[in-house]
Design a protein around this motif. Sequence first.
Motif, mmCIF file in Angstrom:
data_model
loop_
_atom_site.group_PDB
_atom_site.id
_atom_site.type_symbol
_atom_site.label_atom_id
_atom_site.label_comp_id
_atom_site.label_asym_id
_atom_site.label_seq_id
_atom_site.Cartn_x
_atom_site.Cartn_y
_atom_site.Cartn_z
ATOM 1 N N SER A 65 7.437 1.991 -17.154
ATOM 2 C CA SER A 65 8.387 2.783 -17.809
ATOM 3 C C SER A 65 8.261 4.266 -17.765
ATOM 4 C CB SER A 65 8.912 2.514 -18.943
ATOM 5 O OG SER A 65 7.514 2.512 -19.831
ATOM 6 N N GLY A 66 6.651 4.458 -17.688
ATOM 7 C CA GLY A 66 6.118 5.810 -17.802
ATOM 8 C C GLY A 66 6.028 6.318 -19.347
ATOM 9 N N SER A 67 6.209 5.343 -20.166
ATOM 10 C CA SER A 67 6.055 5.324 -21.670
ATOM 11 C C SER A 67 5.123 4.180 -21.997
ATOM 12 C CB SER A 67 7.332 5.686 -22.249
ATOM 13 O OG SER A 67 7.001 5.349 -23.818
ATOM 14 N N ALA A 68 4.111 4.850 -22.975
ATOM 15 C CA ALA A 68 3.199 3.529 -23.359
ATOM 16 C C ALA A 68 4.033 2.613 -24.395
ATOM 17 C CB ALA A 68 2.145 4.194 -23.930
ATOM 18 N N LEU A 69 4.970 2.961 -25.187
ATOM 19 C CA LEU A 69 5.851 2.431 -26.093
ATOM 20 C C LEU A 69 6.733 1.341 -25.502
ATOM 21 C CD1 LEU A 69 6.258 5.373 -28.500
ATOM 22 C CD2 LEU A 69 4.393 3.558 -28.313
ATOM 23 N N VAL A 70 7.074 1.624 -24.232
ATOM 24 C CA VAL A 70 8.208 0.723 -23.403
ATOM 25 C C VAL A 70 7.725 -0.245 -22.571
ATOM 26 C CG1 VAL A 70 10.319 0.868 -22.428
ATOM 27 C CG2 VAL A 70 9.918 2.700 -24.021
ATOM 28 N N GLY A 71 8.137 -1.355 -22.611
ATOM 29 C CA GLY A 71 7.989 -2.564 -21.452
ATOM 30 C C GLY A 71 6.320 -3.135 -21.846
ATOM 31 N N ILE B 29 0.790 -1.281 0.081
ATOM 32 C CA ILE B 29 0.090 0.122 -0.061
ATOM 33 C C ILE B 29 0.875 1.335 0.043
ATOM 34 C CG2 ILE B 29 -1.511 1.237 1.130
ATOM 35 C CD1 ILE B 29 -2.557 -1.405 2.625
ATOM 36 N N CYS B 30 0.536 2.266 -0.945
ATOM 37 C CA CYS B 30 1.367 3.409 -0.873
ATOM 38 C C CYS B 30 0.680 4.351 -1.604
ATOM 39 C CB CYS B 30 2.687 3.174 -1.821
ATOM 40 S SG CYS B 30 2.652 2.735 -3.317
ATOM 41 N N ASN B 31 1.209 5.736 -1.748
ATOM 42 C CA ASN B 31 0.446 6.921 -2.291
ATOM 43 C C ASN B 31 1.058 7.387 -3.330
ATOM 44 O OD1 ASN B 31 -2.052 7.206 -0.271
ATOM 45 N ND2 ASN B 31 -0.438 7.414 1.183
ATOM 46 N N VAL B 32 0.365 8.212 -4.035
ATOM 47 C CA VAL B 32 0.987 8.864 -5.198
ATOM 48 C C VAL B 32 2.089 10.192 -4.753
ATOM 49 C CG1 VAL B 32 0.685 10.695 -7.051
ATOM 50 C CG2 VAL B 32 -0.867 8.643 -6.803
ATOM 51 N N ILE B 33 1.466 10.638 -3.415
ATOM 52 C CA ILE B 33 2.253 11.649 -2.713
ATOM 53 C C ILE B 33 2.665 11.218 -1.396
ATOM 54 C CG2 ILE B 33 1.726 13.943 -1.688
ATOM 55 C CD1 ILE B 33 1.787 14.574 -4.485
ATOM 56 N N LYS B 34 3.934 11.585 -0.995
ATOM 57 C CA LYS B 34 4.611 10.899 0.122
ATOM 58 C C LYS B 34 4.430 11.731 1.329
ATOM 59 C CE LYS B 34 5.972 7.650 -2.567
ATOM 60 N NZ LYS B 34 4.886 6.479 -3.269
ATOM 61 N N CYS B 35 4.127 13.245 1.260
ATOM 62 C CA CYS B 35 3.894 14.173 2.278
ATOM 63 C C CYS B 35 2.194 14.671 2.335
ATOM 64 C CB CYS B 35 4.702 15.504 1.914
ATOM 65 S SG CYS B 35 6.445 15.097 1.936
ATOM 66 N N ARG B 36 1.912 14.807 3.622
ATOM 67 C CA ARG B 36 0.547 15.425 3.751
ATOM 68 C C ARG B 36 0.306 16.749 3.105
ATOM 69 N NH1 ARG B 36 -2.753 17.417 8.934
ATOM 70 N NH2 ARG B 36 -4.847 16.944 8.272
ATOM 71 N N PRO B 37 -0.776 16.876 2.206
ATOM 72 C CA PRO B 37 -0.983 18.358 1.882
ATOM 73 C C PRO B 37 -1.690 18.954 2.906
ATOM 74 C CG PRO B 37 -1.863 16.890 0.105
ATOM 75 C CD PRO B 37 -1.487 15.891 1.670
ATOM 76 N N TYR C 223 8.784 8.795 -7.648
ATOM 77 C CA TYR C 223 8.999 7.637 -6.294
ATOM 78 C C TYR C 223 8.084 6.436 -6.442
ATOM 79 C CZ TYR C 223 11.526 11.683 -4.402
ATOM 80 O OH TYR C 223 12.388 12.548 -4.120
ATOM 81 N N LEU C 224 6.855 6.860 -6.823
ATOM 82 C CA LEU C 224 5.833 5.953 -7.025
ATOM 83 C C LEU C 224 6.310 4.731 -8.305
ATOM 84 C CD1 LEU C 224 3.006 4.652 -6.366
ATOM 85 C CD2 LEU C 224 2.251 6.349 -7.904
ATOM 86 N N PHE C 225 6.657 5.489 -9.222
ATOM 87 C CA PHE C 225 6.824 4.664 -10.362
ATOM 88 C C PHE C 225 8.185 3.676 -10.215
ATOM 89 C CE2 PHE C 225 4.718 5.930 -14.263
ATOM 90 C CZ PHE C 225 3.833 6.728 -13.771
ATOM 91 N N GLU C 226 9.080 4.105 -9.183
ATOM 92 C CA GLU C 226 10.461 3.148 -8.813
ATOM 93 C C GLU C 226 9.618 2.133 -8.001
ATOM 94 O OE1 GLU C 226 13.163 3.065 -10.104
ATOM 95 O OE2 GLU C 226 14.128 1.857 -8.703
ATOM 96 N N GLN C 227 8.791 2.563 -7.177
ATOM 97 C CA GLN C 227 8.232 1.441 -6.161
ATOM 98 C C GLN C 227 7.623 0.495 -7.016
ATOM 99 O OE1 GLN C 227 5.921 4.545 -3.669
ATOM 100 N NE2 GLN C 227 6.562 3.374 -1.893
ATOM 101 N N LEU C 228 6.836 1.018 -7.871
ATOM 102 C CA LEU C 228 6.034 -0.170 -8.530
ATOM 103 C C LEU C 228 6.981 -1.054 -9.736
ATOM 104 C CD1 LEU C 228 3.120 2.136 -9.741
ATOM 105 C CD2 LEU C 228 3.077 0.275 -8.079
ATOM 106 N N ALA D 296 3.830 15.918 -10.135
ATOM 107 C CA ALA D 296 5.100 15.873 -10.983
ATOM 108 C C ALA D 296 6.198 15.872 -10.212
ATOM 109 C CB ALA D 296 4.884 16.910 -11.788
ATOM 110 N N ALA D 297 6.279 16.357 -9.130
ATOM 111 C CA ALA D 297 7.724 16.239 -8.214
ATOM 112 C C ALA D 297 7.669 14.789 -7.585
ATOM 113 C CB ALA D 297 7.515 17.550 -7.434
ATOM 114 N N CYS D 298 6.731 14.419 -7.182
ATOM 115 C CA CYS D 298 6.773 13.127 -6.255
ATOM 116 C C CYS D 298 6.529 11.689 -7.083
ATOM 117 C CB CYS D 298 5.458 13.233 -5.234
ATOM 118 S SG CYS D 298 5.864 12.402 -3.682
ATOM 119 N N CYS D 299 5.812 11.783 -8.302
ATOM 120 C CA CYS D 299 5.248 10.523 -8.584
ATOM 121 C C CYS D 299 6.562 9.627 -9.183
ATOM 122 C CB CYS D 299 4.390 10.928 -9.713
ATOM 123 S SG CYS D 299 4.848 11.379 -11.371
#
Length: 256
Positions: A207-213, A138-146, A163-168, A158-161
């Motif tokens: 990968s963040g790109s629809a063409l890769v992986g 379980i995790c979140n898109v954003i790692k700090c409380r707004p 980290y989420l992509f790397e987790q996934l 944009a700044a935080c995601c």
Amino acid sequence: MSMNEVREALRTRFEADAILGATALPIVPPDAVPRSTGPTGPVRASTTTDPDELRRRLATLQTLDETQVRGCRKCGLADGRTQTVFGQGSVAARIVFVGEAPGFEEDRTGQPFVGRAGELLTAMIERGMGLRRDDVYICNVIKCRPPNNRTPAPDEIAACCPYLFEQLRTIQPEVIVALGAPAAQTLLNTRESIGKLRGRFHDFYPSGSALVGDPVPLMPTFHPAYLLRSPWEKAKAWEDLKLVLTRLELPIPRKT
Ligand code: URA
């Protein structure tokens, strides 16, 4: 609507009430509320049991958390946080649940989904899906409380995601469940509403790109906090979770 469709809609509604909490007047006395019998067949809890691979995943996530996330100052949310909330669960998880951002309790404890919405998410996973919270991630898109739990701004996402992509990419789940619009929209790179996105699988590209992986199947569904405010939508969320169980060839726990 045919009689069969009416019967099916009512069955789903009663099941969702039993699992996720009643949404209306208690039609069934509390003693008669069905209990989950749990999974009935063999259940594969992990994507891999290879100890070297699990150690590698653990080390990657620990390094990401300790060297990048904890001290992150990439956006203004860093100023208001008590601590970052990285994520929790098994690095071998077949399912990753992705929420929006930490709330008050999460900021206080450093763990995701531990407040009221977290209690409902735990019920969805354990009473509903027949899984253990410890066996998913379980995790979140954003790692700090707004501030005041407001929706994260696009520049904060944009700044935080990354980290989420790397987790996934590290956990390599077989299915991702995106809880609510910010998670679904971030992972699918769309502005479509959660009401339109939910109910079917979409392709997520780590990968963040629809063409890769290879894409990972992603199921968008309603956020537990929304379900607390709109309990009549729980039946739809239960439909989504049943699709996830079917996709993973996991038994749908029968309510007795
Ligand atoms: N809501 C979220 O999206 N994440 C949490 O961790 C808690 C509440």
